[in-house]
Design a protein around this motif. Structure first.
Motif, PDB file in Angstrom:
ATOM      1  N   GLU A 147       1.346  41.868  56.840  1.00 40.79           N
ATOM      2  CA  GLU A 147       2.206  42.184  55.631  1.00 40.79           C
ATOM      3  C   GLU A 147       3.875  41.916  56.092  1.00 40.79           C
ATOM      4  N   ASN A 157       7.317  41.235  53.367  1.00 36.99           N
ATOM      5  CA  ASN A 157       7.758  41.213  52.048  1.00 36.99           C
ATOM      6  C   ASN A 157       9.115  40.250  52.072  1.00 36.99           C
ATOM      7  N   GLU A 209       4.273  35.415  49.478  1.00 38.11           N
ATOM      8  CA  GLU A 209       2.864  35.574  49.759  1.00 38.11           C
ATOM      9  C   GLU A 209       2.203  34.297  50.193  1.00 38.11           C
ATOM     10  N   LYS A 221       1.101  38.528  53.405  1.00 36.49           N
ATOM     11  CA  LYS A 221       0.754  39.206  52.513  1.00 36.49           C
ATOM     12  C   LYS A 221       1.663  40.267  52.119  1.00 36.49           C
ATOM     13  N   LYS A 222       1.841  40.535  50.744  1.00 35.13           N
ATOM     14  CA  LYS A 222       2.790  41.688  50.474  1.00 35.13           C
ATOM     15  C   LYS A 222       2.345  43.051  50.672  1.00 35.13           C
ATOM     16  N   LYS A 223       3.108  43.872  50.940  1.00 33.72           N
ATOM     17  CA  LYS A 223       2.859  45.167  50.934  1.00 33.72           C
ATOM     18  C   LYS A 223       2.666  45.780  49.609  1.00 33.72           C
ATOM     19  N   THR A 224       1.538  46.414  49.253  1.00 38.13           N
ATOM     20  CA  THR A 224       1.163  46.918  48.250  1.00 38.13           C
ATOM     21  C   THR A 224       1.405  48.500  48.026  1.00 38.13           C
ATOM     22  N   ASP A 225       1.775  49.054  46.759  1.00 43.56           N
ATOM     23  CA  ASP A 225       2.046  50.396  46.734  1.00 43.56           C
ATOM     24  C   ASP A 225       0.606  51.292  47.148  1.00 43.56           C
ATOM     25  N   THR A 226      -0.400  50.849  47.088  1.00 47.94           N
ATOM     26  CA  THR A 226      -1.659  51.485  47.391  1.00 47.94           C
ATOM     27  C   THR A 226      -1.665  51.558  49.061  1.00 47.94           C
ATOM     28  N   ASP A 227      -0.928  50.342  49.577  1.00 43.57           N
ATOM     29  CA  ASP A 227      -1.180  50.303  51.077  1.00 43.57           C
ATOM     30  C   ASP A 227      -0.420  51.455  51.547  1.00 43.57           C
ATOM     31  N   GLU A 228       0.967  51.553  50.990  1.00 46.42           N
ATOM     32  CA  GLU A 228       1.899  52.464  51.539  1.00 46.42           C
ATOM     33  C   GLU A 228       1.571  53.912  51.098  1.00 46.42           C
ATOM     34  N   LYS A 229       0.719  54.083  50.035  1.00 45.16           N
ATOM     35  CA  LYS A 229       0.341  55.471  49.745  1.00 45.16           C
ATOM     36  C   LYS A 229      -0.740  55.862  50.521  1.00 45.16           C
TER      37      LYS A 229
END
Length: 180
Positions: free
Chosen positions: A136, A138, A142, A169-177
């Motif tokens: 990951e 940012n 990507e 790869k970009k960090k996604t909001d679902t990964d952070e949540k």
């Protein structure tokens, strides 16, 4: 019991003039000559095919001879460097010797059409790279290659070994949540 009919073929006699007979014999001789030429051509082609296969096998068997003759002096230098490690007092000169041997290998590869695939900070391309890990990140676009774990090579433009790389790869909001 019924009578069986017996069918007999009648032989018909044909009369030919001497000229017609001579022409018939001439055509038969020509036919035999063509047939013999055909058989000879078949045999010649079969011999050609067998000779070609023998030569192809021989070529494959010894195709690497020229390159191996160029590798042997480099291996000899590497052996001398390994032997000098036991009596070494100046490790800087040994390191320099190993670097020279490394340069010999790179020159040999380059002269024979082998080129290293550039990977670091390139965009991932499955034709040249094999992703062994995604990381990951940012800060970079990507699919940017962050690190090359093993170099890849081309031979005269054709990939002979893919580069093993780590790709962003970009960090996604679902990964952070999902971490919370």
């Amino acid at each position: 019991m019924g009578k069986k009919k017996q069918k007999k073929e009648k032989e018909e006699k044909i009369t030919l003039s001497q000229g017609e007979y001579d022409q018939f014999v001439k055509k038969a001789v020509e036919r035999d000559e063509y047939f013999n030429k055909f058989l000879k051509s078949c045999a010649d082609f079969d011999n050609f095919r067998k000779r070609f296969e023998r030569e192809r096998i021989e070529l494959i068997k010894f195709a690497t001879e020229e390159i191996l003759l160029k590798v042997i002096p480099i291996v000899d230098n590497l052996n001398r460097a390994a032997c000098s490690l036991n009596n070494a007092k100046d490790y800087a000169s040994i390191a320099k010797g190993i670097q020279l041997i490394q340069a010999q290998f790179h020159d040999l590869l380059s002269v024979n059409g082998v080129k290293k695939i550039e990977a670091k900070k390139q965009i991932f391309n499955p034709h040249f790279h094999e992703a062994v890990e995604t990381v990951e990140n940012n800060d970079l676009p990507e699919h940017t290659i962050l690190e090359e774990t093993q170099p890849g090579y081309t031979l005269n433009g054709r990939v002979i070994k893919h580069s093993f790389v780590k790709v962003s790869k970009k960090k996604t909001d679902t990964d952070e949540k999902s971490r919370e």
